[in-house]
Design a protein around this motif. Structure first.
Motif, PDB file in Angstrom:
ATOM      1  N   SER A 117       2.166  -2.837  -6.322  1.00  0.00           N
ATOM      2  CA  SER A 117       1.277  -1.493  -5.638  1.00  0.00           C
ATOM      3  C   SER A 117      -0.229  -2.009  -5.654  1.00  0.00           C
ATOM      4  O   SER A 117      -0.630  -2.663  -6.420  1.00  0.00           O
ATOM      5  CB  SER A 117       1.507  -0.275  -6.481  1.00  0.00           C
ATOM      6  OG  SER A 117       2.738   0.198  -6.577  1.00  0.00           O
ATOM      7  N   TRP A 153       0.851  -1.243  -0.030  1.00  0.00           N
ATOM      8  CA  TRP A 153       0.033   0.175   0.137  1.00  0.00           C
ATOM      9  C   TRP A 153       0.811   1.297  -0.093  1.00  0.00           C
ATOM     10  O   TRP A 153       0.272   2.386  -0.456  1.00  0.00           O
ATOM     11  CB  TRP A 153      -1.032   0.007   1.266  1.00  0.00           C
ATOM     12  CG  TRP A 153      -1.929  -1.096   1.156  1.00  0.00           C
ATOM     13  CD1 TRP A 153      -1.698  -2.494   1.432  1.00  0.00           C
ATOM     14  CD2 TRP A 153      -3.280  -1.001   0.327  1.00  0.00           C
ATOM     15  NE1 TRP A 153      -2.763  -3.159   0.990  1.00  0.00           N
ATOM     16  CE2 TRP A 153      -3.906  -2.379   0.400  1.00  0.00           C
ATOM     17  CE3 TRP A 153      -3.830  -0.003  -0.357  1.00  0.00           C
ATOM     18  CZ2 TRP A 153      -4.994  -2.728  -0.272  1.00  0.00           C
ATOM     19  CZ3 TRP A 153      -5.035  -0.330  -0.956  1.00  0.00           C
ATOM     20  CH2 TRP A 153      -5.557  -1.453  -0.816  1.00  0.00           C
ATOM     21  N   THR A 154       1.837   1.200   0.476  1.00  0.00           N
ATOM     22  CA  THR A 154       2.882   2.285   0.390  1.00  0.00           C
ATOM     23  C   THR A 154       4.486   2.015   0.347  1.00  0.00           C
ATOM     24  O   THR A 154       4.949   0.784   0.362  1.00  0.00           O
ATOM     25  CB  THR A 154       2.779   3.181   1.938  1.00  0.00           C
ATOM     26  OG1 THR A 154       3.467   2.145   2.811  1.00  0.00           O
ATOM     27  CG2 THR A 154       1.412   3.386   2.317  1.00  0.00           C
ATOM     28  N   TRP A 174      -2.573   4.723  -6.089  1.00  0.00           N
ATOM     29  CA  TRP A 174      -2.536   6.303  -5.468  1.00  0.00           C
ATOM     30  C   TRP A 174      -1.806   6.278  -4.426  1.00  0.00           C
ATOM     31  O   TRP A 174      -0.860   7.565  -4.233  1.00  0.00           O
ATOM     32  CB  TRP A 174      -4.233   6.567  -5.033  1.00  0.00           C
ATOM     33  CG  TRP A 174      -4.255   7.825  -4.438  1.00  0.00           C
ATOM     34  CD1 TRP A 174      -4.496   9.354  -5.196  1.00  0.00           C
ATOM     35  CD2 TRP A 174      -4.656   8.362  -3.186  1.00  0.00           C
ATOM     36  NE1 TRP A 174      -4.773  10.099  -4.522  1.00  0.00           N
ATOM     37  CE2 TRP A 174      -4.810   9.495  -3.256  1.00  0.00           C
ATOM     38  CE3 TRP A 174      -4.698   7.756  -1.668  1.00  0.00           C
ATOM     39  CZ2 TRP A 174      -5.208  10.601  -2.025  1.00  0.00           C
ATOM     40  CZ3 TRP A 174      -5.260   8.524  -0.704  1.00  0.00           C
ATOM     41  CH2 TRP A 174      -5.398   9.690  -0.852  1.00  0.00           C
ATOM     42  N   LEU A 175      -1.670   5.401  -3.182  1.00  0.00           N
ATOM     43  CA  LEU A 175      -0.763   5.556  -2.381  1.00  0.00           C
ATOM     44  C   LEU A 175       0.966   5.386  -2.604  1.00  0.00           C
ATOM     45  O   LEU A 175       1.810   5.969  -2.067  1.00  0.00           O
ATOM     46  CB  LEU A 175      -1.360   4.768  -1.022  1.00  0.00           C
ATOM     47  CG  LEU A 175      -2.348   5.221  -0.558  1.00  0.00           C
ATOM     48  CD1 LEU A 175      -2.995   4.071   0.492  1.00  0.00           C
ATOM     49  CD2 LEU A 175      -2.191   6.658   0.167  1.00  0.00           C
ATOM     50  N   THR A 201      -5.111   1.034  -7.484  1.00  0.00           N
ATOM     51  CA  THR A 201      -5.486   2.276  -7.964  1.00  0.00           C
ATOM     52  C   THR A 201      -3.902   2.973  -8.132  1.00  0.00           C
ATOM     53  O   THR A 201      -3.792   3.974  -9.048  1.00  0.00           O
ATOM     54  CB  THR A 201      -6.001   3.180  -7.154  1.00  0.00           C
ATOM     55  OG1 THR A 201      -5.302   3.449  -5.771  1.00  0.00           O
ATOM     56  CG2 THR A 201      -7.373   2.668  -6.377  1.00  0.00           C
ATOM     57  N   LYS A 213       2.791   2.029 -11.564  1.00  0.00           N
ATOM     58  CA  LYS A 213       2.182   2.565 -12.544  1.00  0.00           C
ATOM     59  C   LYS A 213       2.884   3.599 -13.661  1.00  0.00           C
ATOM     60  O   LYS A 213       3.004   3.640 -14.444  1.00  0.00           O
ATOM     61  CB  LYS A 213       0.889   3.196 -12.110  1.00  0.00           C
ATOM     62  CG  LYS A 213      -0.048   2.334 -11.815  1.00  0.00           C
ATOM     63  CD  LYS A 213      -1.813   3.263 -11.716  1.00  0.00           C
ATOM     64  CE  LYS A 213      -2.706   2.365 -11.994  1.00  0.00           C
ATOM     65  NZ  LYS A 213      -3.996   2.892 -11.918  1.00  0.00           N
ATOM     66  N   PRO A 226       2.687   4.953  -6.393  1.00  0.00           N
ATOM     67  CA  PRO A 226       2.160   5.155  -7.719  1.00  0.00           C
ATOM     68  C   PRO A 226       3.683   4.440  -8.463  1.00  0.00           C
ATOM     69  O   PRO A 226       3.611   4.559  -9.895  1.00  0.00           O
ATOM     70  CB  PRO A 226       2.184   6.512  -8.043  1.00  0.00           C
ATOM     71  CG  PRO A 226       2.948   7.227  -6.672  1.00  0.00           C
ATOM     72  CD  PRO A 226       2.691   6.437  -5.650  1.00  0.00           C
TER      73      PRO A 226
END
Length: 480
Positions: A352, A229-230, A357-358, A355, A363, A360
């Motif tokens: 990741s 997640w991070t 988002w946390l 999304t 991506k 990136p």
């Protein structure tokens, strides 16, 4: 099948035992060796650790004349040649990092026909000093081996454009050799899906090749993907994994040199003895890290994909992908370095959250790759309008910064043909289709999301129609 004069199959087995000490071959080593001795083209797909190198080294040593081994990495060439020299066998290598004196000695040995195996990169093979000597009519060439042939499909369009010119090598050499000369070509790799196999056969212009395929399945290798997640969570997950496996040897794969340097420094701060390995290191630095890892001074190495090809270390208990690979073939190649001794091993991939988002990073890395491919494709299509219908690669490369890459891309889209390894002819100036690399990236993304047995997914992706639940991947664990 016909073998070289006065050579029986018992002679082949005797030579094998004399050099390597084994009583007999592992399937399908014997069949591959028979095929190469009979001067047939071949495509060989065998898992990492399956004994591929012996399949072309033995036929080379049984014949008079030279076998060329085209290999992608200096470290890989040096490892194989070092092993052959320790056995007092006539092998050498040529690459751009060699000291001048050693280079001169090897070129002299080549001219005097004292070598049986010569390892070269695609770029060195097509360099003027080497090519000029290979074209001498008196120099007998028994065959051309493309080792780690998946690199042709993986890197040939953009990163290593010389790969795309290899298909013109055989016919160009034969023009200088006595009538009736045959130069068979054999491609060896651990990972080639059906698309990559087709690309390799097409680019190399293999003629009715014998195909040998073993699937990469390893029942002792447990596959797991873990969502992170991070960025901090990614590091902590890695640390917990390593802490749970004291005294075990492993490999951590990252995607860039910078990632490798930062992660190795962070792990050293945590008290671990490790090193970052990548193509930017000097030859001596790379050799030292390899030696320390193989001997056990370093338990694990943080590496880009430059590390591991051809390195013989059977007791690797785990492989971590700190980031997902862009291509499935890279992933299978790299996890295959764990558990070569048949004992239980783990392959963990960190990715990741969906999304991005946390965290990136994943991506962003994929977007950077896709943007670069699109940009190179645009440049190639712009260049094709400026080029003469026929030309020479070195002139184009001097005129345009990305000229060699553009010619390679135009060849991959069927718009250009190589008349010989140095001269091209444009066939079609109309716009090309979407680059094939995007399909490969989609395939990797599908693997990251799949809920089916991971080994079944991999086997199907590489052309093996298996219906199974392996029982040793995270998806099979959940279904239990």
């Amino acid at each position: 099948m016909t073998y070289p004069q006065s050579l029986s199959w018992q002679d082949v087995r005797d030579k094998f035992k004399t050099i390597w000490g084994y009583d007999d071959f592992r399937p399908p080593q014997g069949e591959i060796i028979r095929s190469l001795l009979a001067q047939q083209d071949a495509m060989i797909i065998m898992p990492t650790g399956g004994g591929k190198s012996i399949c072309f080294q033995l036929p080379a040593l049984l014949q008079t004349g030279l076998t060329l081994v085209v290999s992608p990495l200096v470290a890989l060439m040096e490892n194989q040649v070092q092993e052959l020299r320790q056995l007092k066998l006539p092998a050498a290598l040529l690459h751009s990092e060699l000291p001048t004196s050693e280079r001169k000695q090897t070129l002299q040995a080549l001219e005097q026909q004292r070598l049986r195996l010569l390892y070269v990169s695609p770029e060195t093979l097509l360099s003027e000093p080497v090519w000029m000597r290979l074209c001498q009519s008196y120099l007998k060439i028994n065959g051309i081996i493309l080792d780690e042939a998946h690199c042709l499909a993986q890197w040939g369009d953009t990163f290593r454009p010389a790969y795309r010119r290899l298909g013109a090598v055989r016919s160009a050499l034969l023009q200088f050799k006595p009538p009736g000369t045959k130069i068979p070509i054999a491609a060896f790799t651990a990972t080639a899906d059906p698309t990559a196999q087709k690309t390799i056969q097409s680019v190399l212009q293999l003629q009715q090749p014998e195909i040998f395929r073993l699937n990469p399945y390893r029942q002792n290798l447990h596959l797991k993907l873990q969502t992170i997640w991070t960025p901090r969570g990614r590091k902590q997950t890695l640390l917990k994994f390593i802490q749970a496996r004291p005294q075990q040897d492993g490999l951590i794969y990252v995607r860039t040199r910078r990632d490798g340097e930062h992660l190795a420094a962070w792990l050293r701060d945590k008290g671990y003895t490790t090193a970052a390995y990548h193509a930017g290191l000097s030859p001596q630095e790379r050799r030292t890290i390899e030696s320390d890892w193989i001997s056990g001074k370093i338990a694990f190495v943080v590496s880009t994909s430059a590390f591991g090809m051809g390195v013989n270390k059977p007791n690797v208990r785990w492989v971590i992908h700190f980031h997902p690979t862009l291509l499935l073939s890279e992933y299978v190649q790299e996890i295959g370095r764990a558990g070569r001794d048949g004992k239980k091993s783990d392959a963990l991939l960190l990715m990741s959250e969906p999304t991005g988002w946390l965290d990136p990073q994943d991506k962003q890395r994929q977007k950077f790759f896709e943007d670069k491919v699109r940009s190179q494709q645009r440049e190639a299509q712009q260049l094709i309008r400026k080029l003469p219908a026929t030309g020479e690669v070195n002139i184009v490369a001097r005129q345009f910064p990305e000229g060699a890459t553009a010619l390679s891309l135009l060849h991959s889209t069927g718009q250009l043909e190589w008349q010989d390894p140095f001269h091209y002819i444009i066939k079609d100036r109309s716009p090309s289709q979407q680059p094939a690399q995007f399909d490969a990236v989609k395939q990797m993304n599908s693997y990251l999301r799949t809920r089916e047995c991971r080994w079944q997914f991999l086997l199907r992706a590489f052309g093996f129609q298996e219906n199974m639940r392996c029982g040793h991947c995270d998806n099979c664990d959940r279904s239990k």
